[in-house]
Design an enzyme around this catalytic site. Structure first.
Site: not given
Length: 401
Positions: A12, A97, A124, A128, A197, A294
């Site tokens: 969390f 990742k 990744v 996006i 990634k 973010g």
């Protein structure tokens, strides 16, 4: 998937709390978080304490929970959670990742064996939609190259350096204050995060599975203000790039700072933003860009995976599927052509730091104020071998031909 999603959420923190609040705001009736597993029972929480538990088995052994949402930092603990969840035939959505890159083949094989989905778009490039785009939009279009800015910390630092050249450590400290860098930024600024990634992208984009030790990763730790000045004088930007290029059946892949012409679109990606440039045989060049980190942007990718689960989605792994006819199916080799040379720039304040470095072909030596630099050509494998040695505070970057 016809049934509703009953979720067990592990973690969390930034992304975990982000997806909780996104789901509350979006209010999708078929998606519900039932239990949230956290480590610290004494930490104050801003939401109903009845949702929290401190024992993994309360999710893993709950037959009512059919989706495990793994959003913790510890890669080893994450692997144990994900493996147990898949074995119990629970779908998994992950943003880890490092864990995925280190155990990729085992986990995707287990998911397919158990007939459940393992989705990880958020692992990744943050918000996006890279993986799904490569699978669905480019699934039958052979890719020729990928060029990715996929670490927000490094891109933030490089952007600040180009705005106002200053000591590297000062920018890292400022990035930490603004939440753009971890207290220990090693994985970000030394290229490890970008490498993890890149491994995931290469499998979906080219059908090639690498181990982390297979891929060279160079970072930006030793970049100097004079390197920035040199780049500006030559009309270049410097970006930390996850690079993959398919040539004559072999996939050249590495993570390294690159000098990139200011005329290229990817040089406009600044601060914590990420981008992936996809070049394909038929569709040619596309640039996907957006927030690479973010709480809420990353949660949006997690939400996309959850909504896909409602539709019974699983990655088709288009580039490795045997039922896709050539030429769309690709089987490039994971190694490098030992004869293929790349142009490399190396720099240091001390000329003796550069002397041990051996190019196949040396092209140029020079100075930028107090900085000493050399440019030459070398194979990726030789570069990888030499980087394994100690080169003090040498900055190494790929230079355009």
């Amino acid at each position: 998937m016809s049934q509703n999603l009953r979720i067990g959420l592990f973690g969390f923190g930034s992304v975990g709390s982000g997806i909780y609040h996104v789901l509350r705001k979006k209010a999708i009736p078929k998606i519900q978080i039932k239990t949230i597993i956290v480590k610290n029972p004494d930490k104050p929480r801003s939401i109903d304490s009845n949702l929290f538990s401190y024992k993994a088995e309360e999710v893993l052994e709950d037959e009512d929970i059919n989706v495990v949402l793994e959003l913790i930092d510890d890669a080893d603990a994450a692997f144990d959670i994900v493996k147990q969840a898949l074995n119990r035939k629970k779908h998994v959505v992950s943003a880890n990742k490092k864990m995925l890159a280190e155990h990729f083949e085992e986990l995707i094989t287990l998911a397919q064996k158990k007939g459940v989905s393992l989705l990880y778009e958020a692992a990744v490039c943050g918000s996006i939609p890279v993986i799904r785009t490569m699978e669905e939009s480019f699934g039958h279009d052979p890719l020729t190259s990928l060029k990715a800015i996929s670490n927000g910390t490094s891109n933030y630092v490089l952007t600040r350096l180009f705005q106002n050249p200053q000591p590297f450590d000062d920018i890292i400290t400022d990035a930490q204050k603004h939440g753009f860098a971890e207290s220990d930024p090693t994985l970000d600024i030394d290229g490890w995060d970008s490498k993890f990634k890149l491994i995931l992208k290469n499998y979906h984009g080219f059908g090639v599975l690498h181990r982390p030790e297979d891929i060279l990763n160079l970072g930006i730790r030793h970049i100097k203000p004079e390197d920035i000045e040199f780049a500006k004088e030559k009309n270049f930007s410097i970006k930390l790039i996850g690079h993959s290029k398919l040539e004559e059946g072999q996939l050249e892949t590495y993570v390294a700072p690159q000098f990139i012409s200011n005329t290229e679109a990817i040089t406009s990606i600044d601060f914590e933003n990420n981008a992936v440039q996809i070049d394909a045989e038929f569709a040619h060049q596309h640039l996907l860009q957006g927030k690479g980190a973010g709480s809420i942007p990353t949660a949006s990718a997690v939400l996309s995976d959850l909504v896909s689960l409602l539709k019974g989605y699983a990655y088709p792994y288009s580039k490795v599927s045997k039922d896709i006819p050539e030429p769309a199916r690709q089987s490039p080799e994971a190694g490098f052509d030992p004869e293929k040379l790349v142009k490399v720039y190396i720099s240091s304040y001390a000329r003796e730091d550069l002397e041990p470095f051996q190019f196949k072909t040396e092209i140029l030596k020079g100075t930028q104020k107090e900085l000493q630099y050399k440019i030459g050509k070398i194979s990726v494998e030789d570069l990888k071998e030499q980087v394994g040695q100690s080169f003090a505070e040498v900055f190494i970057a790929v230079f355009p031909d």
